[in-house]
Design a protein around this motif. Structure first.
Motif, short mmCIF file in Angstrom:
data_model
loop_
_atom_site.label_atom_id
_atom_site.label_comp_id
_atom_site.label_asym_id
_atom_site.label_seq_id
_atom_site.Cartn_x
_atom_site.Cartn_y
_atom_site.Cartn_z
N SER A 108 0.86 -1.18 0.00
CA SER A 108 0.00 0.00 0.00
C SER A 108 0.90 1.23 0.00
N LEU A 109 0.43 2.25 -0.69
CA LEU A 109 1.15 3.50 -0.82
C LEU A 109 0.47 4.56 0.03
N VAL A 110 1.16 5.64 0.32
CA VAL A 110 0.61 6.66 1.21
C VAL A 110 -0.63 7.33 0.63
N ASN A 111 -0.83 7.27 -0.68
CA ASN A 111 -2.02 7.89 -1.27
C ASN A 111 -3.24 6.96 -1.22
N GLY A 112 -3.08 5.77 -0.64
CA GLY A 112 -4.19 4.84 -0.50
C GLY A 112 -4.24 3.76 -1.56
N ASP A 113 -3.40 3.84 -2.59
CA ASP A 113 -3.37 2.82 -3.63
C ASP A 113 -2.79 1.52 -3.06
N ARG A 114 -3.33 0.43 -3.54
CA ARG A 114 -2.80 -0.88 -3.15
C ARG A 114 -2.41 -1.62 -4.43
N ILE A 115 -1.18 -2.08 -4.48
CA ILE A 115 -0.61 -2.67 -5.69
C ILE A 115 -0.20 -4.11 -5.39
N GLU A 116 -0.54 -5.03 -6.29
CA GLU A 116 -0.10 -6.41 -6.14
C GLU A 116 1.34 -6.54 -6.63
N VAL A 117 2.08 -7.43 -5.98
CA VAL A 117 3.44 -7.75 -6.38
C VAL A 117 3.37 -9.12 -7.04
N SER A 118 3.89 -9.22 -8.27
CA SER A 118 3.83 -10.50 -8.95
C SER A 118 4.69 -11.52 -8.22
N ARG A 119 4.30 -12.76 -8.27
CA ARG A 119 5.04 -13.82 -7.57
C ARG A 119 6.46 -13.92 -8.09
N ARG A 120 6.65 -13.76 -9.37
CA ARG A 120 7.99 -13.86 -9.96
C ARG A 120 8.91 -12.73 -9.52
N LYS A 121 8.34 -11.57 -9.24
CA LYS A 121 9.16 -10.41 -8.89
C LYS A 121 9.23 -10.17 -7.39
N ALA A 122 8.54 -10.98 -6.60
CA ALA A 122 8.42 -10.72 -5.17
C ALA A 122 9.75 -10.71 -4.44
N SER A 123 10.60 -11.71 -4.64
CA SER A 123 11.85 -11.76 -3.87
C SER A 123 12.78 -10.60 -4.25
N ARG A 124 12.87 -10.28 -5.53
CA ARG A 124 13.72 -9.16 -5.95
C ARG A 124 13.15 -7.84 -5.43
N PHE A 125 11.82 -7.72 -5.45
CA PHE A 125 11.18 -6.51 -4.95
C PHE A 125 11.47 -6.32 -3.46
N ILE A 126 11.34 -7.37 -2.66
CA ILE A 126 11.60 -7.27 -1.22
C ILE A 126 13.06 -6.91 -0.97
N LYS A 127 13.98 -7.48 -1.73
CA LYS A 127 15.40 -7.11 -1.60
C LYS A 127 15.61 -5.64 -1.91
N GLN A 128 14.92 -5.15 -2.94
CA GLN A 128 15.06 -3.74 -3.30
C GLN A 128 14.50 -2.84 -2.21
N VAL A 129 13.38 -3.22 -1.61
CA VAL A 129 12.79 -2.43 -0.52
C VAL A 129 13.74 -2.41 0.68
N ARG A 130 14.30 -3.56 1.03
CA ARG A 130 15.24 -3.62 2.16
C ARG A 130 16.48 -2.78 1.90
N GLY A 131 17.02 -2.86 0.69
CA GLY A 131 18.18 -2.05 0.32
C GLY A 131 17.87 -0.57 0.39
N PHE A 132 16.68 -0.21 -0.05
CA PHE A 132 16.27 1.20 0.00
C PHE A 132 16.14 1.67 1.45
N GLN A 133 15.56 0.83 2.29
CA GLN A 133 15.43 1.21 3.70
C GLN A 133 16.80 1.35 4.36
N GLN A 134 17.74 0.48 4.02
CA GLN A 134 19.11 0.60 4.56
C GLN A 134 19.73 1.92 4.11
N GLU A 135 19.52 2.26 2.86
CA GLU A 135 20.04 3.52 2.32
C GLU A 135 19.45 4.72 3.06
N LEU A 136 18.16 4.64 3.37
CA LEU A 136 17.52 5.72 4.14
C LEU A 136 18.11 5.84 5.53
#
Length: 151
Positions: A108-136
């Motif tokens: 879910s995004l701050v504007n209220g949108d909810r987006i599905e994550v495809s099963r094939r892209k899920a692990s790479r997406f989670i890694k990218q989110v974790r990397g982004f949070q570390q960068e923050l």
């Protein structure tokens, strides 16, 4: 289903500061026979609709351009933008929560949108989110503008 809240929502000032630190340029978009510069950090998400891309901005406005999502993806900062699904690209600055489910991961995004994550892209997406949070976290740890001391 257990919702994972990521962090406190970022204020506009914080988003501007992070965009400056990531050196996010303006994005030039074709718009009714001319070109229009849009600040990249104001984009919440991009939604592909055939040969068109619909931009969703932080202020709630939308803009459709006649470029494919794939073409737009190559123009965006890979540090901040992620593609959780073939139809959407999201700005991680506006990511609010992950919603894991045994069948489907969604965000879910701050504007209220909810987006599905495809099963094939899920692990790479989670890694990218974790990397982004570390960068923050690294950016938060760095001191901002140094204070000047009068001699």
């Amino acid at each position: 289903m257990k919702t994972i809240l990521l962090s406190r929502p970022l204020t506009n000032v914080h988003v501007e500061e992070i965009a400056r630190q990531f050196a996010m340029p303006d994005l030039t978009l074709p718009f009714w026979g001319s070109r229009k510069k849009m600040p990249m950090h104001r984009i919440v998400r991009l939604e592909g609709e055939g040969n068109y891309t619909l931009f969703h901005f932080a202020d709630g406005s939308q803009l459709m351009v006649s470029l494919t999502l794939k073409k737009m993806e190559s123009r965006l900062s890979p540090k901040v933008f992620a593609r959780p699904h073939k139809k959407n690209i999201i700005n991680l600055l506006y990511l609010e929560a992950l919603h894991p489910d045994h069948q489907q991961l969604s965000v879910s995004l701050v504007n209220g949108d909810r987006i599905e994550v495809s099963r094939r892209k899920a692990s790479r997406f989670i890694k990218q989110v974790r990397g982004f949070q570390q960068e923050l976290l690294v950016l938060d740890a760095k001191p901002t503008t140094p204070m000047l001391v009068a001699a």
